[in-house]
Scaffold this motif. Structure first.
Motif, PDB file in Angstrom:
ATOM      1  N   ALA A   4       0.866  -1.259  -0.111  1.00 23.28           N
ATOM      2  CA  ALA A   4       0.087  -0.107   0.108  1.00 23.28           C
ATOM      3  C   ALA A   4       0.747   1.300   0.037  1.00 23.28           C
ATOM      4  N   GLU A   5       1.862   1.223   0.947  1.00 25.46           N
ATOM      5  CA  GLU A   5       3.090   2.170   0.881  1.00 25.46           C
ATOM      6  C   GLU A   5       3.567   2.648  -0.396  1.00 25.46           C
ATOM      7  N   TYR A   6       3.831   1.523  -1.077  1.00 23.26           N
ATOM      8  CA  TYR A   6       4.663   1.635  -2.435  1.00 23.26           C
ATOM      9  C   TYR A   6       3.613   2.367  -3.469  1.00 23.26           C
ATOM     10  N   HIS A   7       2.415   1.776  -3.598  1.00 24.21           N
ATOM     11  CA  HIS A   7       1.675   2.495  -4.459  1.00 24.21           C
ATOM     12  C   HIS A   7       1.034   3.713  -4.095  1.00 24.21           C
ATOM     13  N   GLU A   8       1.022   4.113  -2.732  1.00 25.18           N
ATOM     14  CA  GLU A   8       0.835   5.428  -2.341  1.00 25.18           C
ATOM     15  C   GLU A   8       1.811   6.641  -2.634  1.00 25.18           C
ATOM     16  N   ASP A   9       3.275   5.985  -2.468  1.00 25.01           N
ATOM     17  CA  ASP A   9       4.314   6.840  -3.122  1.00 25.01           C
ATOM     18  C   ASP A   9       4.401   6.686  -4.537  1.00 25.01           C
ATOM     19  N   ALA A  10       3.847   5.925  -5.200  1.00 22.06           N
ATOM     20  CA  ALA A  10       3.829   5.656  -6.665  1.00 22.06           C
ATOM     21  C   ALA A  10       3.036   6.967  -7.099  1.00 22.06           C
ATOM     22  N   ARG A  11       1.902   7.372  -6.468  1.00 22.41           N
ATOM     23  CA  ARG A  11       1.070   8.419  -7.104  1.00 22.41           C
ATOM     24  C   ARG A  11       2.034   9.789  -7.493  1.00 22.41           C
ATOM     25  N   LEU A  27       6.275   2.250 -21.494  1.00 27.32           N
ATOM     26  CA  LEU A  27       7.498   1.793 -21.359  1.00 27.32           C
ATOM     27  C   LEU A  27       7.503   0.993 -20.065  1.00 27.32           C
ATOM     28  N   PHE A  28       6.889   1.499 -19.213  1.00 28.58           N
ATOM     29  CA  PHE A  28       6.824   1.136 -17.755  1.00 28.58           C
ATOM     30  C   PHE A  28       5.986  -0.156 -17.792  1.00 28.58           C
ATOM     31  N   VAL A  29       4.977  -0.055 -18.361  1.00 27.66           N
ATOM     32  CA  VAL A  29       4.183  -1.383 -18.632  1.00 27.66           C
ATOM     33  C   VAL A  29       4.787  -2.593 -19.307  1.00 27.66           C
ATOM     34  N   VAL A  30       5.648  -2.093 -20.097  1.00 25.57           N
ATOM     35  CA  VAL A  30       6.612  -3.235 -20.846  1.00 25.57           C
ATOM     36  C   VAL A  30       7.624  -3.574 -19.771  1.00 25.57           C
ATOM     37  N   LEU A  31       8.077  -2.734 -18.892  1.00 26.04           N
ATOM     38  CA  LEU A  31       9.063  -3.247 -18.115  1.00 26.04           C
ATOM     39  C   LEU A  31       8.285  -4.192 -16.980  1.00 26.04           C
ATOM     40  N   CYS A  32       6.884  -3.767 -16.608  1.00 20.31           N
ATOM     41  CA  CYS A  32       6.269  -4.809 -15.893  1.00 20.31           C
ATOM     42  C   CYS A  32       6.031  -6.239 -16.446  1.00 20.31           C
ATOM     43  N   TYR A 199       8.335  -7.617  -6.451  1.00 21.26           N
ATOM     44  CA  TYR A 199       7.964  -6.463  -5.379  1.00 21.26           C
ATOM     45  C   TYR A 199       7.929  -4.914  -5.934  1.00 21.26           C
ATOM     46  N   PHE A 200       8.562  -4.806  -7.291  1.00 25.03           N
ATOM     47  CA  PHE A 200       8.646  -3.718  -7.694  1.00 25.03           C
ATOM     48  C   PHE A 200       7.586  -3.437  -8.902  1.00 25.03           C
ATOM     49  N   ILE A 201       6.610  -4.266  -8.935  1.00 29.53           N
ATOM     50  CA  ILE A 201       5.668  -3.879  -9.854  1.00 29.53           C
ATOM     51  C   ILE A 201       4.341  -3.935  -9.407  1.00 29.53           C
ATOM     52  N   PRO A 202       3.257  -3.239  -9.753  1.00 28.32           N
ATOM     53  CA  PRO A 202       2.002  -3.142  -9.185  1.00 28.32           C
ATOM     54  C   PRO A 202       1.027  -4.408  -9.264  1.00 28.32           C
ATOM     55  N   GLU A 203       0.240  -4.754  -8.446  1.00 27.49           N
ATOM     56  CA  GLU A 203      -0.701  -5.674  -8.765  1.00 27.49           C
ATOM     57  C   GLU A 203      -1.835  -5.410  -9.736  1.00 27.49           C
ATOM     58  N   SER A 204      -2.394  -6.205 -10.506  1.00 30.31           N
ATOM     59  CA  SER A 204      -3.424  -6.031 -11.425  1.00 30.31           C
ATOM     60  C   SER A 204      -4.524  -5.075 -10.912  1.00 30.31           C
ATOM     61  N   PRO A 205      -4.787  -3.966 -11.509  1.00 35.19           N
ATOM     62  CA  PRO A 205      -5.790  -3.119 -11.046  1.00 35.19           C
ATOM     63  C   PRO A 205      -7.112  -3.636 -11.072  1.00 35.19           C
ATOM     64  N   ARG A 206      -7.307  -4.357 -12.239  1.00 36.44           N
ATOM     65  CA  ARG A 206      -8.645  -5.087 -12.419  1.00 36.44           C
ATOM     66  C   ARG A 206      -8.981  -6.104 -11.096  1.00 36.44           C
ATOM     67  N   TRP A 207      -8.121  -6.823 -10.632  1.00 38.41           N
ATOM     68  CA  TRP A 207      -8.240  -7.832  -9.441  1.00 38.41           C
ATOM     69  C   TRP A 207      -8.602  -6.839  -8.150  1.00 38.41           C
ATOM     70  N   LYS A 222      -3.069   4.315 -11.720  1.00 39.51           N
ATOM     71  CA  LYS A 222      -2.420   5.689 -12.004  1.00 39.51           C
ATOM     72  C   LYS A 222      -1.105   5.468 -12.033  1.00 39.51           C
ATOM     73  N   PHE A 223      -0.462   4.317 -11.345  1.00 41.34           N
ATOM     74  CA  PHE A 223       0.980   4.161 -11.486  1.00 41.34           C
ATOM     75  C   PHE A 223       1.281   3.514 -12.758  1.00 41.34           C
ATOM     76  N   LEU A 224       0.347   2.722 -13.437  1.00 42.02           N
ATOM     77  CA  LEU A 224       0.362   2.035 -14.697  1.00 42.02           C
ATOM     78  C   LEU A 224       0.604   3.115 -15.745  1.00 42.02           C
ATOM     79  N   ARG A 225      -0.508   4.041 -15.764  1.00 42.03           N
ATOM     80  CA  ARG A 225      -0.857   5.104 -16.802  1.00 42.03           C
ATOM     81  C   ARG A 225       0.040   6.274 -16.706  1.00 42.03           C
ATOM     82  N   GLY A 226       0.568   6.400 -15.430  1.00 45.86           N
ATOM     83  CA  GLY A 226       1.269   7.761 -15.292  1.00 45.86           C
ATOM     84  C   GLY A 226       0.514   8.879 -14.531  1.00 45.86           C
ATOM     85  N   PRO A 227       1.371   9.509 -13.669  1.00 48.93           N
ATOM     86  CA  PRO A 227       0.740  10.734 -12.868  1.00 48.93           C
ATOM     87  C   PRO A 227      -0.040  11.691 -13.522  1.00 48.93           C
TER      88      PRO A 227
END
Length: 469
Positions: A4-11, A27-32, A199-207, A222-227
């Protein structure tokens, strides 16, 4: 850092990959995708491991051919068990946790094989590998489909099959230079890197949305699509689709009579079963014999060349799937496979009935090799990667776990049947065997023309809505 903290910071994070432009966000999605692609690399490495190690393992452990054959086939048994529970695990724990759940037995399985002194540890390790691979084979394409923008979903989804072929090729290549114990230790690496990478990639937003974790869902999207990207429309579309499906959350068996359920289930299962009924595993099983009959002395090197070609052609398919569409590539792929299988069948039939003309026999053997090469090209262009993409796209969210597990299990079960029966069929009639495989490839052509919907450039929610209408 907790999720949760990781994604809060990711905003508010500003990295070279996320600055609001479509290119950097993608490019970030590609890295995931590249992180989770370590899973199917492990999948392919498991499939390819037994080929270059057979002679040395039999000699070092004093195994019989039948016991080594059992060792090779146990990965399919484990994969069927893993596939059976893959959907439920992915729905309950999430996509990332499921991949960790799959990676751990893979690591222990490879270590068990590397230190084995007899067949008991070999068999246990192979089963553990297969169990993890069964889960990976379902979860990775689903995760990729759920995080990808619709314009890249086909391309990124094809990375799953591309990674499998890379894993197979690596097993063939490394097996030329290291012994089977060292090769088993090297097999630890994909999942050993995957676990910290997750550990460094987000969980599926749909899940996350399906689980009601709305704040984490919005942070992940938001993390996947960009701030600097407005996610309002996409978030509303995802949540609206889930609300529509949750009305039938207590799904009854009779509900499967509704087209919104039976049609995507039939297409998903049909493609994954027909993928294996084309006999690709049986053909690879016999490839060394075909190369030998054509006068190619080093069958291991030739098999590696075939694997390298499969990687190259799957890479081409990856670049085409979002341009040409899934359906067209499936039709083209199945048509090429049908013709190439008929070429191999005809060559073997003529080789058996013609006179002892050595020049003619050599020509027919070369035609068999050409047919095999064309078969790999055809498989890699469509029927290899695309069924997994379509399965991850068309299954409704409220039956995706159970239906996805069923489709993945039937794929592995059919692969096991093809592998186990290939030798018997080839001993019965080589030309007849390839004719049977050609018939199933022709059925794939008809199935793709009549039943497979085009999912190119459509969101997952639009695909689901089309089944409702």
């Amino acid at each position: 850092m907790p999720f949760a903290e990781y994604h809060e910071d990711a905003r508010n994070v500003r990295t070279p990959f996320v600055h609001g432009s479509a290119g950097s966000n993608n490019l970030f999605v590609v890295l995931c995708v590249l992180v989770v692609a370590l899973g199917p690399i492990q999948f392919g490495f498991t499939c390819g491991y037994s080929s270059p190690t057979q002679v040395d393992m039999i000699r070092d452990l004093n195994l019989s051919i039948s016991r080594f054959s059992m060792f090779g086939s146990l990965s399919n048994v484990g994969a069927m068990v893993g596939a059976t529970v893959s959907g439920q695990i992915a729905e309950y724990f999430g996509r990332k946790e499921s991949l960790i759940f799959a990676a751990v037995p893979n690591i222990f399985g490879w270590l068990a094989i590397s230190i084995a002194k007899d067949s008991s540890l070999l068999f246990m390790g192979r089963l553990m590998e297969g169990f993890g691979v069964g889960i990976i084979s379902y979860v990775v394409p689903v995760y990729i489909a759920e995080i990808s923008p619709r314009t890249l979903r086909g391309t990124l989804g094809s990375v799953n099959q591309l990674s499998v072929t890379i894993g197979i090729m690596l097993a063939y290549l490394l097996g030329l230079f290291v012994n089977w114990r060292v090769l088993a230790v090297l097999g630890v690496l994909p999942c050993g890197i995957l676990i910290p990478g997750l550990y460094f990639i987000p969980e599926s937003p749909r899940w996350l949305a399906e689980m009601g974790m709305i704040e984490k869902f919005e942070a992940s999207l938001k993390f996947l699509r960009g701030p600097n990207v407005d996610i309002t429309m996409e978030a509303q579309e995802i949540q609206g689709s889930l609300v529509s499906n949750n009305r039938t959350d207590t799904l009854q068996f009779g509900d499967l009579k509704r087209k919104r359920y039976w049609f995507p289930l039939m297409v998903g299962i049909g493609l994954l079963v027909l993928q294996q009924l084309s006999g690709i595993n049986g053909v690879f099983f016999y490839s060394s014999n075909i190369f030998a009959s054509a006068g190619i002395s080093s069958s291991d090197v030739a098999t590696f060349g075939l694997g390298a070609m499969q990687v190259a052609m799957t890479g081409i398919a990856t670049s085409l799937v979002d341009r040409s569409g899934r359906r067209m590539l499936l039709i083209l792929s199945s048509s090429i496979m049908t013709l190439s299988l008929l070429l191999v069948a005809t060559s073997f039939y003529l080789e058996r009935v013609v006179s002892n003309d050595s020049d003619l026999h050599q020509l027919l053997a070369m035609l068999s090799v050409m047919g095999l090469v064309a078969l790999v090209i055809g498989f890699s262009l469509g029927i290899g990667p695309i069924p997994w993409i379509i399965m991850s796209e068309i299954l409704p969210p409220n039956i995706k776990g159970l239906a996805g597990s069923t489709a993945t299990f039937l794929n592995w079960f059919t692969a096991s049947v093809i592998t186990m029966t290939a030798n018997l069929l080839l001993n019965w009639s080589t030309s007849g065997t390839f004719t049977i495989y050609a018939i199933f490839s022709a059925i794939s052509v008809v199935f793709s023309i009549l039943l497979v919907p085009e999912t190119k450039d459509r969101t997952l929610e639009e695909i689901q809505a089309s089944f409702i209408r």
